[in-house]
Scaffold this active site. Structure first.
Site, PDB file in Angstrom:
ATOM      1  CB  VAL A   1     -28.304  -1.932  -7.383  1.00  0.00           C
ATOM      2  CG1 VAL A   1     -28.612  -3.341  -6.889  1.00  0.00           C
ATOM      3  CG2 VAL A   1     -27.325  -1.987  -8.535  1.00  0.00           C
TER       4      VAL A   1
ATOM      5  CG  ASP B   1     -14.539  -4.988 -15.246  1.00  0.00           C
ATOM      6  OD1 ASP B   1     -13.411  -4.510 -14.991  1.00  0.00           O
ATOM      7  OD2 ASP B   1     -15.587  -4.366 -15.059  1.00  0.00           O
TER       8      ASP B   1
END
Length: 363
Positions: free
Chosen positions: A46, A157
């Protein structure tokens, strides 16, 4: 009939307006410079960047050898392009050029909730008003996914590492790669493909593959207890005993020892409000699935102190303390997860909360 979002990859053509060319992203991230890297995870890196209009962005660059990442990429684009809520992370665009698969999000400067919880200095500044704001925001985001959007989404999740925080500490639910799309009149389904994070998966899902909107409720309950206590949902040592967070909270709540659950940074908050959040968290992780509340009920209980709370039963996977425990359900759970891990080792379907991994944006 329930369908996986990975099965609707052709719908990506409907969100072409979000496509950003690779050159623009290379310029924004200084060609993916290491100095721009925010974190590295199992599905890629990222980066932070800035577009020519000075808008700050976060770019998820999926690794080229991750087949599971391909599915999650398409899930994320198709789903987030169709959902808008202040407590969901905003997808600004995507890029599909050559081997590059990039997801571009709004940049959220306060990273993820887990990065604050595991950092003693940051956690010390997370006073009760901020924690309560996070709990309420996540609850509103989940209610939108379950009931208020034009789709019915099960996140699957939800966890502290998937809660991103903006400059005002407003929470944003992220990582929709594992999400499931339900018909509006559908309440539950079964699957042989178990995905999620060890320690967060609801028991009936982890052991039997049964899931519903209440699977997210279990995850939310765990997240609430983590946020209040400042402890991660894993084994930790308390004196001579090896504890599981849910069991530790349950035992102290039953004994009326709320102060053992609450860490000093939030002790100056409203004791009634803090205790009520703990109570609601325990209602969400009860052993009896039928007694789990819906997110609509959860938000009502959080908003109105006049709503009487039921007495929760003991939580799923309860440990009595120390090594000697009532471990029958926990053993079944661990065996089930072990089977899943063996059958899924190549595709990384199970993630394990590794605190050494820094990944403040969706996987």
């Amino acid at each position: 009939m329930m369908r996986s979002l990975g099965e609707v990859e052709d719908e990506i053509s409907t969100v072409e307006s979000l496509q950003i060319d690779l050159g623009t992203i290379r310029a924004a991230t200084d060609n993916f410079s290491d100095s721009r890297k925010l974190g590295q995870g199992g599905f890629g890196a990222v980066y932070t960047g800035q577009l020519s209009n000075r808008l700050d962005i976060a770019v998820k660059r999926l690794s080229s050898n991750s087949s599971q990442g391909e599915v999650e990429f398409k899930n994320e684009v198709v789903l987030l392009a169709r959902l808008q809520h202040r407590n969901l992370v905003r997808l600004l665009g995507f890029c599909l050029e050559g081997v590059e698969r990039l997801l571009i999000y709004e940049f959220l400067p306060n990273s993820s909730l887990d990065q604050i919880i595991i950092d003693p200095v940051k956690r010390a500044n997370l006073f009760w008003d901020k924690r309560h704001k996070i709990i309420m925001g996540v609850a509103r985001g989940l209610l939108y996914l379950h009931e208020d959007s034009r789709l019915r989404i099960i996140h699957q999740d939800l966890k502290v590492s998937n809660i991103l925080l903006d400059s005002d500490m407003n929470p944003k639910i992220s990582d929709f790669g594992m999400a499931r799309l339900f018909d509006l009149n559908q309440t539950q389904a079964e699957t042989n493909r178990i995905v999620g994070t060890y320690g967060y998966m609801a028991p009936e899902y982890a052991m039997h593959g049964n899931f519903s909107i209440k699977s997210d409720v279990f995850n939310f309950g765990v997240l609430v207890l983590e946020t209040v206590s400042g402890q991660s949902n894993n084994l930790f040592r308390m004196g001579d005993d090896l504890e599981v967070l849910i069991s530790y909270v349950w035992k102290n709540w039953k004994e009326g020892s709320i102060s053992n659950i609450i860490e000093p940074p939030i002790s100056s908050g409203s004791s009634i409000e803090i205790e009520r959040c703990i109570h609601i968290g325990l209602l969400c992780v009860q052993e009896n699935v039928a007694r789990w509340p819906t997110m609509a009920s959860v938000l009502l209980m959080l908003n109105s102190h006049s709503v009487t709370l039921q007495v929760p039963s003991r939580p799923a996977f309860f440990m009595h303390g120390g090594i000697e425990s009532d471990m029958s359900s926990m053993q079944d759970y661990n065996l089930r997860v072990s089977e899943i891990e063996r059958s899924s080792s190549k595709s990384n379907l199970i993630s394990k909360n590794e605190t050494s991994m820094t990944e403040p944006y969706p996987r």
